[in-house]
Scaffold this active site. Sequence first.
Site, mmCIF file in Angstrom:
data_model
loop_
_atom_site.group_PDB
_atom_site.id
_atom_site.type_symbol
_atom_site.label_atom_id
_atom_site.label_comp_id
_atom_site.label_asym_id
_atom_site.label_seq_id
_atom_site.Cartn_x
_atom_site.Cartn_y
_atom_site.Cartn_z
ATOM 1 N N SER A 1 40.380 41.743 -91.763
ATOM 2 C CA SER A 1 41.688 41.231 -92.505
ATOM 3 C C SER A 1 42.561 40.411 -91.943
ATOM 4 C CB SER A 1 42.405 42.265 -93.451
ATOM 5 O OG SER A 1 43.053 43.285 -92.389
ATOM 6 N N VAL B 1 35.982 53.010 -91.896
ATOM 7 C CA VAL B 1 34.747 52.898 -91.423
ATOM 8 C C VAL B 1 34.529 54.437 -90.934
ATOM 9 C CG1 VAL B 1 34.615 50.641 -90.793
ATOM 10 C CG2 VAL B 1 35.683 52.183 -89.294
ATOM 11 N N SER C 1 35.887 45.384 -75.254
ATOM 12 C CA SER C 1 37.234 44.908 -74.636
ATOM 13 C C SER C 1 37.029 44.867 -73.023
ATOM 14 C CB SER C 1 38.559 45.670 -75.149
ATOM 15 O OG SER C 1 39.656 45.578 -74.274
ATOM 16 N N TYR D 1 41.804 54.362 -75.839
ATOM 17 C CA TYR D 1 41.157 53.172 -76.129
ATOM 18 C C TYR D 1 40.132 52.763 -75.175
ATOM 19 C CZ TYR D 1 41.490 48.024 -77.488
ATOM 20 O OH TYR D 1 41.247 46.974 -78.021
ATOM 21 N N LYS E 1 36.054 51.919 -75.986
ATOM 22 C CA LYS E 1 35.305 50.728 -75.693
ATOM 23 C C LYS E 1 34.560 50.573 -74.579
ATOM 24 C CE LYS E 1 37.795 48.107 -78.536
ATOM 25 N NZ LYS E 1 36.898 47.596 -79.543
ATOM 26 N N ILE F 1 43.813 38.461 -75.612
ATOM 27 C CA ILE F 1 43.793 37.391 -76.641
ATOM 28 C C ILE F 1 45.237 37.414 -77.465
ATOM 29 C CG2 ILE F 1 42.488 36.479 -78.590
ATOM 30 C CD1 ILE F 1 40.646 36.765 -75.998
#
Length: 245
Positions: free
Chosen positions: A12, A62, A140, A153, A157, A186
């Site tokens: 989204s 998910v 990442s 995190y 990853k 990014i």
Amino acid sequence: MRAKTCVVTGSSKGIGRGIAKRFGEEGCEVVVNYRTSPEAAEGTVDAIEASGGSAIAVQADVTDTDQVKQMRKEAHDAFGQVDVLVNNAGINQDVMFKEMTHEEWDVVLDVHLDGAFHCTQVFYDDLVDAEEGRLINISSIVGKGGNLGQANYATAKAGIFGFTRTLALELAREGTTANCVAPGFISTKMVERIPQKVKDRIQDDTPLGRFGTVEEVAEVVAFLASDRSSFITGEVLDVNGGKDL
């Protein structure tokens, strides 16, 4: 890239949205998955349809197998068999490890790792039965180098790398590929929240001297989803401006 049916989790907004839009530009049928942002998901659908693709928005957490199974049903009802699965959904709960709670640890690993597990298992038969099935996982740069305040995190990853390479071996006998894209920093809302002095330091440490764009990541994913990548599997493609050089 011939028209394919693609599921992009967490699409989204951010990188997921960019990937979904890029698929739409190729004339694909896209399932835009979201958990809590229906308006943003519908905006992604509108952008895909405006570019010539077809799309539906499907709500599914998910981390919940039953919801992922329902997403597969809705995908099949709308478009039929799925050719491409992009495991992109993710969250961050940043805090220095000494202060990190077990809940903050669990929720990040649940979304990234359990989410990839659930979605890949539910869509596994689709990917195997597809003429040229594609599994693409979004990791990442943090999974390689770690990052202050992101032990949860970074661990999640990093786990995606091993998951990808194992699935590549298991899917190869069926002619289906599995690859991973590891973006650097990014230009997304998450990066925009970083203090300016930290952003300046990141860009100074990046050989290309800037942040990447969502479109640059999406282009690599589109390549991996296409017939042009048919002899590439088990790879981690870095899109990071040379940050780890």
